[in-house]
Design a protein around this motif. Structure first.
Motif, PDB file in Angstrom:
ATOM      1  N   PRO A  79       0.829  -1.212   0.000  1.00 21.40           N
ATOM      2  CA  PRO A  79       0.000   0.000   0.000  1.00 21.40           C
ATOM      3  C   PRO A  79       0.862   1.260   0.000  1.00 21.40           C
ATOM      4  O   PRO A  79       1.929   1.296   0.617  1.00 21.40           O
ATOM      5  CB  PRO A  79      -0.809  -0.098   1.282  1.00 21.40           C
ATOM      6  N   ARG A  80       0.393   2.269  -0.683  1.00 19.92           N
ATOM      7  CA  ARG A  80       1.150   3.514  -0.799  1.00 19.92           C
ATOM      8  C   ARG A  80       0.951   4.434   0.389  1.00 19.92           C
ATOM      9  O   ARG A  80       1.758   5.317   0.639  1.00 19.92           O
ATOM     10  CB  ARG A  80       0.757   4.235  -2.082  1.00 19.92           C
ATOM     11  N   ASN A  81      -0.157   4.241   1.109  1.00 20.47           N
ATOM     12  CA  ASN A  81      -0.437   5.083   2.269  1.00 20.47           C
ATOM     13  C   ASN A  81      -1.364   4.342   3.219  1.00 20.47           C
ATOM     14  O   ASN A  81      -1.802   3.221   2.929  1.00 20.47           O
ATOM     15  CB  ASN A  81      -1.048   6.426   1.821  1.00 20.47           C
ATOM     16  N   ALA A  82      -1.670   4.971   4.333  1.00 19.73           N
ATOM     17  CA  ALA A  82      -2.513   4.327   5.349  1.00 19.73           C
ATOM     18  C   ALA A  82      -3.909   4.041   4.811  1.00 19.73           C
ATOM     19  O   ALA A  82      -4.514   3.017   5.144  1.00 19.73           O
ATOM     20  CB  ALA A  82      -2.583   5.194   6.599  1.00 19.73           C
ATOM     21  N   GLY A  83      -4.435   4.921   3.965  1.00 16.42           N
ATOM     22  CA  GLY A  83      -5.764   4.700   3.391  1.00 16.42           C
ATOM     23  C   GLY A  83      -5.811   3.444   2.543  1.00 16.42           C
ATOM     24  O   GLY A  83      -6.760   2.659   2.635  1.00 16.42           O
ATOM     25  N   ASP A  84      -4.788   3.246   1.701  1.00 14.13           N
ATOM     26  CA  ASP A  84      -4.714   2.023   0.887  1.00 14.13           C
ATOM     27  C   ASP A  84      -4.627   0.786   1.779  1.00 14.13           C
ATOM     28  O   ASP A  84      -5.257  -0.231   1.515  1.00 14.13           O
ATOM     29  CB  ASP A  84      -3.499   2.058  -0.043  1.00 14.13           C
ATOM     30  N   ALA A  85      -3.825   0.869   2.825  1.00 21.98           N
ATOM     31  CA  ALA A  85      -3.672  -0.260   3.749  1.00 21.98           C
ATOM     32  C   ALA A  85      -5.003  -0.587   4.427  1.00 21.98           C
ATOM     33  O   ALA A  85      -5.389  -1.757   4.528  1.00 21.98           O
ATOM     34  CB  ALA A  85      -2.602   0.038   4.784  1.00 21.98           C
ATOM     35  N   LEU A  86      -5.711   0.431   4.860  1.00 21.08           N
ATOM     36  CA  LEU A  86      -7.007   0.201   5.511  1.00 21.08           C
ATOM     37  C   LEU A  86      -8.024  -0.384   4.541  1.00 21.08           C
ATOM     38  O   LEU A  86      -8.823  -1.244   4.929  1.00 21.08           O
ATOM     39  CB  LEU A  86      -7.527   1.498   6.120  1.00 21.08           C
ATOM     40  N   ASP A  87      -7.991   0.044   3.291  1.00 25.69           N
ATOM     41  CA  ASP A  87      -8.894  -0.531   2.284  1.00 25.69           C
ATOM     42  C   ASP A  87      -8.640  -2.032   2.130  1.00 25.69           C
ATOM     43  O   ASP A  87      -9.577  -2.824   2.075  1.00 25.69           O
ATOM     44  CB  ASP A  87      -8.716   0.156   0.930  1.00 25.69           C
ATOM     45  N   ARG A  88      -7.375  -2.402   2.072  1.00 26.92           N
ATOM     46  CA  ARG A  88      -7.046  -3.823   1.912  1.00 26.92           C
ATOM     47  C   ARG A  88      -7.430  -4.621   3.151  1.00 26.92           C
ATOM     48  O   ARG A  88      -7.979  -5.715   3.049  1.00 26.92           O
ATOM     49  CB  ARG A  88      -5.557  -4.000   1.631  1.00 26.92           C
ATOM     50  N   ILE A  89      -7.143  -4.072   4.295  1.00 22.18           N
ATOM     51  CA  ILE A  89      -7.470  -4.780   5.541  1.00 22.18           C
ATOM     52  C   ILE A  89      -8.979  -4.959   5.675  1.00 22.18           C
ATOM     53  O   ILE A  89      -9.447  -5.993   6.145  1.00 22.18           O
ATOM     54  CB  ILE A  89      -6.866  -4.041   6.748  1.00 22.18           C
ATOM     55  N   SER A  90      -9.752  -3.973   5.236  1.00 20.81           N
ATOM     56  CA  SER A  90     -11.211  -4.078   5.357  1.00 20.81           C
ATOM     57  C   SER A  90     -11.771  -5.210   4.490  1.00 20.81           C
ATOM     58  O   SER A  90     -12.846  -5.723   4.768  1.00 20.81           O
ATOM     59  CB  SER A  90     -11.880  -2.753   5.000  1.00 20.81           C
ATOM     60  N   ARG A  91     -11.035  -5.634   3.457  1.00 18.20           N
ATOM     61  CA  ARG A  91     -11.484  -6.752   2.610  1.00 18.20           C
ATOM     62  C   ARG A  91     -11.451  -8.078   3.351  1.00 18.20           C
ATOM     63  O   ARG A  91     -12.113  -9.023   2.949  1.00 18.20           O
ATOM     64  CB  ARG A  91     -10.605  -6.858   1.357  1.00 18.20           C
ATOM     65  N   VAL A  92     -10.690  -8.155   4.407  1.00 12.80           N
ATOM     66  CA  VAL A  92     -10.581  -9.420   5.150  1.00 12.80           C
ATOM     67  C   VAL A  92     -11.928  -9.785   5.750  1.00 12.80           C
ATOM     68  O   VAL A  92     -12.292 -10.949   5.831  1.00 12.80           O
ATOM     69  CB  VAL A  92      -9.487  -9.325   6.240  1.00 12.80           C
ATOM     70  N   ASP A  93     -12.695  -8.813   6.182  1.00 13.28           N
ATOM     71  CA  ASP A  93     -14.026  -9.029   6.744  1.00 13.28           C
ATOM     72  C   ASP A  93     -13.998  -9.998   7.925  1.00 13.28           C
ATOM     73  O   ASP A  93     -14.875 -10.834   8.084  1.00 13.28           O
ATOM     74  CB  ASP A  93     -14.997  -9.515   5.662  1.00 13.28           C
ATOM     75  N   ASP A  94     -12.953  -9.911   8.710  1.00 13.88           N
ATOM     76  CA  ASP A  94     -12.839 -10.693   9.945  1.00 13.88           C
ATOM     77  C   ASP A  94     -12.031  -9.856  10.935  1.00 13.88           C
ATOM     78  O   ASP A  94     -10.806  -9.954  10.982  1.00 13.88           O
ATOM     79  CB  ASP A  94     -12.155 -12.028   9.687  1.00 13.88           C
ATOM     80  N   PRO A  95     -12.708  -9.019  11.694  1.00 14.47           N
ATOM     81  CA  PRO A  95     -12.007  -8.122  12.610  1.00 14.47           C
ATOM     82  C   PRO A  95     -11.069  -8.843  13.571  1.00 14.47           C
ATOM     83  O   PRO A  95     -10.002  -8.334  13.902  1.00 14.47           O
ATOM     84  CB  PRO A  95     -13.130  -7.420  13.370  1.00 14.47           C
ATOM     85  N   GLU A  96     -11.449 -10.037  13.997  1.00 12.17           N
ATOM     86  CA  GLU A  96     -10.594 -10.775  14.928  1.00 12.17           C
ATOM     87  C   GLU A  96      -9.278 -11.180  14.263  1.00 12.17           C
ATOM     88  O   GLU A  96      -8.205 -11.056  14.861  1.00 12.17           O
ATOM     89  CB  GLU A  96     -11.306 -12.012  15.456  1.00 12.17           C
ATOM     90  N   ALA A  97      -9.331 -11.655  13.027  1.00 13.52           N
ATOM     91  CA  ALA A  97      -8.114 -12.054  12.322  1.00 13.52           C
ATOM     92  C   ALA A  97      -7.184 -10.866  12.118  1.00 13.52           C
ATOM     93  O   ALA A  97      -5.973 -10.974  12.318  1.00 13.52           O
ATOM     94  CB  ALA A  97      -8.463 -12.699  10.977  1.00 13.52           C
ATOM     95  N   VAL A  98      -7.754  -9.739  11.753  1.00 15.78           N
ATOM     96  CA  VAL A  98      -6.957  -8.528  11.565  1.00 15.78           C
ATOM     97  C   VAL A  98      -6.350  -8.093  12.892  1.00 15.78           C
ATOM     98  O   VAL A  98      -5.155  -7.780  12.973  1.00 15.78           O
ATOM     99  CB  VAL A  98      -7.818  -7.398  10.952  1.00 15.78           C
ATOM    100  N   GLU A  99      -7.159  -8.091  13.932  1.00 18.55           N
ATOM    101  CA  GLU A  99      -6.670  -7.656  15.244  1.00 18.55           C
ATOM    102  C   GLU A  99      -5.545  -8.547  15.757  1.00 18.55           C
ATOM    103  O   GLU A  99      -4.523  -8.062  16.247  1.00 18.55           O
ATOM    104  CB  GLU A  99      -7.817  -7.650  16.258  1.00 18.55           C
ATOM    105  N   VAL A 100      -5.712  -9.850  15.635  1.00 15.79           N
ATOM    106  CA  VAL A 100      -4.684 -10.782  16.115  1.00 15.79           C
ATOM    107  C   VAL A 100      -3.386 -10.572  15.346  1.00 15.79           C
ATOM    108  O   VAL A 100      -2.300 -10.543  15.934  1.00 15.79           O
ATOM    109  CB  VAL A 100      -5.170 -12.243  16.004  1.00 15.79           C
ATOM    110  N   THR A 101      -3.471 -10.400  14.042  1.00 19.66           N
ATOM    111  CA  THR A 101      -2.272 -10.202  13.227  1.00 19.66           C
ATOM    112  C   THR A 101      -1.560  -8.908  13.594  1.00 19.66           C
ATOM    113  O   THR A 101      -0.341  -8.885  13.785  1.00 19.66           O
ATOM    114  CB  THR A 101      -2.637 -10.205  11.732  1.00 19.66           C
TER     115      THR A 101
END
Length: 117
Positions: A79-101
């Motif tokens: 990702p080029r910036n925090a916004g791009d990173a957040l867009d990609r992370i939101s695709r995971v659609d599993d808040p627990e998996a994202v949080e643990v990572t």
């Protein structure tokens, strides 16, 4: 912060790739997560720290969901910036998996302070 986001993305991509090409293994061992992290470019010491946390707290299905962070057509590898990173992370659609990572990466990067949050 950018380093941490990049590290998290590398971890996610590595674990996702390992699960994709590794077949339908239902049991994810600490060793296999560590190997996937190292293959994704995470330093050995960081991977040794993160693997037990991720293997203990995430199911194989959650680890597969993390594959969704991979760049889609037209996206940069990282990702080029925090916004791009957040867009990609939101695709995971599993808040627990994202949080643990993220917690595993942060705890292993900055020490045990994040374990207490």
């Amino acid at each position: 912060m950018r380093f941490l986001l990049g590290l998290v993305l590398l971890v996610v991509l590595g674990v996702g790739a390992w699960l994709y090409w590794g077949g339908g293994m239902q049991v994810v061992t600490e060793h296999s997560v560590r190997v996937a992290l190292v293959e994704a470019g995470v330093p050995e010491s960081q991977a040794e720290c993160m693997a037990p946390r991720m293997a203990e707290r995430l199911t194989p299905q959650q680890l597969r969901k993390l594959e969704r962070v991979a760049p889609q057509e037209g996206e940069a590898k990282l990702p080029r910036n925090a916004g791009d990173a957040l867009d990609r992370i939101s695709r995971v659609d599993d808040p627990e998996a994202v949080e643990v990572t993220i917690r595993a990466a942060a705890a292993c990067t900055f020490g045990g302070i994040f374990d207490k949050l």
